[in-house]
Write a protein that holds these residues in place. Structure first.
Motif, PDB file in Angstrom:
ATOM      1  N   UNK B 191       0.724  -1.264   0.033  1.00 45.95           N
ATOM      2  CA  UNK B 191      -0.095   0.132  -0.029  1.00 45.95           C
ATOM      3  C   UNK B 191       0.814   1.215   0.038  1.00 45.95           C
ATOM      4  N   UNK B 192       2.071   1.017   0.177  1.00 48.52           N
ATOM      5  CA  UNK B 192       3.111   2.190  -0.132  1.00 48.52           C
ATOM      6  C   UNK B 192       3.233   2.900   1.262  1.00 48.52           C
ATOM      7  N   UNK B 193       4.497   3.397   1.365  1.00 49.70           N
ATOM      8  CA  UNK B 193       4.816   3.979   2.743  1.00 49.70           C
ATOM      9  C   UNK B 193       4.014   5.412   3.311  1.00 49.70           C
ATOM     10  N   UNK B 194       3.202   5.885   2.457  1.00 48.43           N
ATOM     11  CA  UNK B 194       2.141   6.613   3.060  1.00 48.43           C
ATOM     12  C   UNK B 194       1.068   6.040   3.876  1.00 48.43           C
ATOM     13  N   UNK B 195       1.018   4.839   3.783  1.00 47.12           N
ATOM     14  CA  UNK B 195      -0.196   4.088   4.274  1.00 47.12           C
ATOM     15  C   UNK B 195       0.406   3.629   5.573  1.00 47.12           C
ATOM     16  N   UNK B 196       1.660   2.967   5.676  1.00 45.18           N
ATOM     17  CA  UNK B 196       2.182   2.606   6.890  1.00 45.18           C
ATOM     18  C   UNK B 196       3.940   2.609   6.632  1.00 45.18           C
ATOM     19  N   UNK B 197       4.473   3.254   7.544  1.00 47.42           N
ATOM     20  CA  UNK B 197       6.155   3.255   7.346  1.00 47.42           C
ATOM     21  C   UNK B 197       6.466   2.120   8.498  1.00 47.42           C
ATOM     22  N   UNK B 198       7.005   1.149   7.729  1.00 47.15           N
ATOM     23  CA  UNK B 198       7.392  -0.062   8.488  1.00 47.15           C
ATOM     24  C   UNK B 198       8.592   0.298   9.284  1.00 47.15           C
ATOM     25  N   UNK B 199       9.466   1.513   9.380  1.00 49.06           N
ATOM     26  CA  UNK B 199      10.429   1.792  10.088  1.00 49.06           C
ATOM     27  C   UNK B 199       9.921   2.612  11.337  1.00 49.06           C
ATOM     28  N   UNK B 201       8.980   2.419  14.373  1.00 47.53           N
ATOM     29  CA  UNK B 201       8.626   1.651  15.599  1.00 47.53           C
ATOM     30  C   UNK B 201       7.500   1.997  16.664  1.00 47.53           C
ATOM     31  N   UNK B 202       7.490   3.212  17.037  1.00 50.38           N
ATOM     32  CA  UNK B 202       6.500   3.737  17.720  1.00 50.38           C
ATOM     33  C   UNK B 202       4.986   3.535  17.140  1.00 50.38           C
ATOM     34  N   UNK B 203       5.079   3.925  15.868  1.00 49.46           N
ATOM     35  CA  UNK B 203       3.680   3.513  15.189  1.00 49.46           C
ATOM     36  C   UNK B 203       3.335   2.093  15.204  1.00 49.46           C
ATOM     37  N   UNK B 205       4.372  -0.283  17.579  1.00 51.25           N
ATOM     38  CA  UNK B 205       3.792  -0.613  18.971  1.00 51.25           C
ATOM     39  C   UNK B 205       2.260  -0.017  19.043  1.00 51.25           C
ATOM     40  N   UNK B 206       1.966   1.288  18.882  1.00 51.88           N
ATOM     41  CA  UNK B 206       0.713   1.669  19.064  1.00 51.88           C
ATOM     42  C   UNK B 206      -0.271   1.286  18.152  1.00 51.88           C
ATOM     43  N   UNK B 207       0.252   0.265  17.365  1.00 53.14           N
ATOM     44  CA  UNK B 207      -0.944  -0.250  16.286  1.00 53.14           C
ATOM     45  C   UNK B 207      -1.245  -1.812  16.731  1.00 53.14           C
ATOM     46  N   UNK B 208      -0.114  -2.383  16.829  1.00 56.01           N
ATOM     47  CA  UNK B 208      -0.288  -3.813  17.096  1.00 56.01           C
ATOM     48  C   UNK B 208       0.302  -4.460  18.351  1.00 56.01           C
TER      49      UNK B 208
END
Lengths: 97, 569
Positions: B191-199, B201-203, B205-208
């Motif tokens: 979906x692209x980095x705009x959808x989810x930036x896999x680098x 970390x905080x994002x 942990x705050x998601x999954x």
């Protein structure tokens, strides 16, 4: 993946079968079973090809120091010689405990 | 005098075998199909991958709190805890035997220790089939005894196995545990980095992360990483017993929660505030969302195989539809049978942008559960109508909001509903007319008694797009295609999938995009036969392993179950 086999003469039987380790990055799994004869049979399946000489050196040295007749299977995922020796020693320990 | 202070021992740092032993009462651990049984994967060595003697799953019987139990522990360090044919069969087989025990009046408590990235991509469809069988056994087992899951951490619990976690009666996590359907890297790839930036970390942990999942109600218990604490939490879960309503069955609650979410301002902290407060409350009245979720769906959407076949099989587009704009559902008759047809279709106005192309997203998963459960509820005192899932699903929805709002739980709800319908005696038939992919297929189709498929271009079954699979396994697409020739479970075409024995009818000579009257009639006849076969056949998924094709196509799955049955106490 490469498959290597080694054999050594041995006198003392392995007390009991033992299993140590995991096939994970930098580690390996070893299965020890009593040998049907007075020999040690080692089969190595390793992720990385071309390291036969190093395997031979590590195993020669280990079985020169440890007299144990066993069937040994190694599933390796890039363990260093140090880790290989440690896991072998751990396996013998588990077998004797 | 100095009091003895018990030392804290990390549960996470234990390997799978030690984790299983820690959960069981001291001295009761008895492994089933251990390393010396040498049931390793037959599919890895041909791909130049060193196998492991237990294929990365440890099954152990013993006692928990003095009661008979089975612990299934995944070794995350081996191939990322991926579920292949053997490891999947060990997992499913142990649950099936626990179910047999409970059906025969012997309470056996099942505990699942997750540490897995999901399906092992090198064994793709073998893993997919195993996860469907795991889900089926869990839904049946939960009627007798709680199924307790733990996500301690390291790998976490992702992919199809997150759906398995979503079916647990009680889910225990640590702060180090992570739970999601699509891993961050795969979302970024798809979906692209705009959808989810896999680098970020905080994002992540705050998601999954475990704390987030617990605060938003997707996990029941948040524990410290300590052997005694984890073991105690498992024992407590069994003492509480089977919950009144499993999370995967709370359809109205979650549809209403989703409808009330403001997608523009959604993020982890906001969701904790919204859903954190609602925890433990009664379900709200079903809200109508701006897109008319739960309302009429008369509007004609884009052409898709799912829509074409639904209309073709029901004899026209004038039938009243229920469901939503993306989940079409209509009742019709076929001979003497009443049939509910269900199809997931593209919806360009879907309020979730990542679910506009016919993907199974949040609303789709929960709505599938709704329309299947409605049929079960309506028929509770009468003849159980047949349910036909028309399968044309390009994938599950890959997106940030999807993960945050628990798409794994939405898929688990659909799995639960279809399995519940099947166990209640509804003949459930899947008709694959297009793509049948990954989590979407697990949610919509793979719980069927019978699977029919068109042998036509564009009909395929797989677990991940070739591009993503190449990224994750660090191989080229050409290498993947070469492997698919040797390992049928890793191939994408429907004939390879059929060779695994789960397809009861493969029908050629049919135009999948624009079927003619004769072709439609052929499919109706096949559906009619499949419904009759389902009525007289088993209510579980065992017929997938008794077919002629399965004897060769899934010989390892069969062998594991035979050997496990011999060793089971």
């Amino acid at each position: 993946m490469e498959i290597l086999t080694f054999e050594y003469t041995a006198a003392k039987p392995l007390p009991r079968r033992a299993h140590v380790g995991v096939v994970s990055s930098g580690d390996l799994e070893i299965l020890f079973e009593p040998s049907p004869d007075q020999r040690t049979h080692v089969v190595v399946r390793t992720r990385f090809d071309g390291y036969g000489e190093i395997w031979k050196a590590v195993l020669d040295r280990f079985f020169a120091q440890h007299d144990v007749a066993a069937k040994i299977e190694i599933n390796d995922f890039g363990a260093t010689p140090g880790v290989v020796s440690l896991r072998l020693a751990q396996g013998l320990e588990v077998s004797r405990s | 005098m100095i009091a003895k202070v018990p030392l804290k021992t990390s549960f996470i740092e234990l390997r799978a075998r030690d984790r299983a032993a820690a959960i069981l009462d001291t001295g009761t651990f008895q492994e089933i199909l251990g390393p010396f049984d040498r049931l390793e994967s037959p599919h890895l060595a041909p791909q130049n991958i060193v196998p492991q003697s237990d294929d990365g799953v440890v099954v152990a019987q013993g006692l928990i709190d003095g009661e008979s139990a089975v612990v299934i522990a995944i070794e995350g360090a081996f191939q990322g805890g991926g579920i292949g044919e053997v490891s999947g069969a060990k997992f499913a087989g142990a649950l099936e035997l626990a179910l047999r025990d409970n059906e025969h009046g012997r309470r056996t408590r099942p505990v699942l220790l997750f540490d897995t990235g999901g399906v092992r991509l090198q064994e793709a469809n073998y893993g997919l089939l195993a996860i469907a069988e795991i889900g089926s056994a869990m839904v049946a087992l939960r009627r007798y005894v709680p199924v307790v899951g733990v996500i301690p951490g390291m790998v976490g619990c992702f992919g199809g196995m997150s759906i398995t976690a979503g079916l647990c009666s009680t889910l225990i996590m640590t702060r180090e545990g992570r739970l999601g359907l699509n891993g961050p890297e795969v979302i970024e790839q798809e979906a692209g980095i705009g959808e989810f930036d896999a680098s970020d970390r905080q994002l992540i942990w705050n998601t999954v992360g475990g704390a987030q999942r617990h605060a938003t109600g997707f996990a029941d218990v948040l524990v410290e990483d300590d052997v005694t604490v984890v073991t105690g939490a498992v024992q407590d879960a069994f003492r509480r017993g089977v919950p009144a309503e499993h999370r995967s069955a709370q359809v109205d609650r979650y549809l209403s929660r989703l409808a009330g979410i403001d997608l523009k301002h959604l993020d982890g902290p906001m969701l904790r505030e919204r859903w954190g407060k609602e925890r433990g409350e009664e379900p709200e009245e079903l809200l109508k969302s701006p897109d008319g979720q739960g309302g009429q769906t008369g509007e004609k959407g884009p052409v898709s195989r799912g829509r074409v076949w639904l209309e073709a099989l029901c004899g026209g587009s004038q039938l009243p539809m229920t469901g939503s704009s993306s989940v079409l559902c209509t009742d019709s008759t076929l001979g003497d049978e009443r049939v509910r047809y269900i199809s997931v279709v593209p919806d360009p106005d879907n309020r979730f942008p990542r679910a506009r192309q016919g993907e199974v997203g949040l609303n789709e998963g929960w709505t599938l559960a709704r329309v299947v459960r409605d049929a079960v509820d309506e028929d509770v005192d009468g003849e159980r109508r047949a349910i036909v899932a028309i399968v044309d699903v390009p994938s599950q929805a890959y997106g940030y909001r999807e993960e945050l709002l628990g798409i794994h739980q939405a898929c688990a709800a659909a799995v639960d509903a279809y399995a519940t319908a099947r166990l209640a005696g509804h003949p459930v038939v899947a008709l694959i007319v297009g793509n049948a992919i990954s989590g979407a297929f697990l949610a919509h189709g793979l719980q069927a008694n019978r699977i029919l498929a068109l042998d036509a271009p564009g009909v395929q079954v797989q677990v991940m797009s070739k591009k993503s699979a190449a990224t994750v396994t660090r191989r080229s697409i050409a290498e993947l295609e070469e492997i698919a020739k040797k390992v049928p479970g890793a191939a994408y075409d429907i004939r390879s999938f059929a060779s695994l024995g789960a397809v009861h009818g493969l029908m050629g000579g049919i135009d999948a995009d624009a079927p003619g009257d004769k072709e439609i009639q052929r499919i109706l006849n096949a559906l009619s036969d499949a419904i009759a076969a389902a009525r007289s056949g088993p209510r579980d998924l065992s017929n997938r392993l008794t077919s002629v094709e399965a004897r060769t196509g899934r010989s390892a799955s069969i062998l594991v179950r035979e050997r496990m049955t011999e060793q089971w106490n």
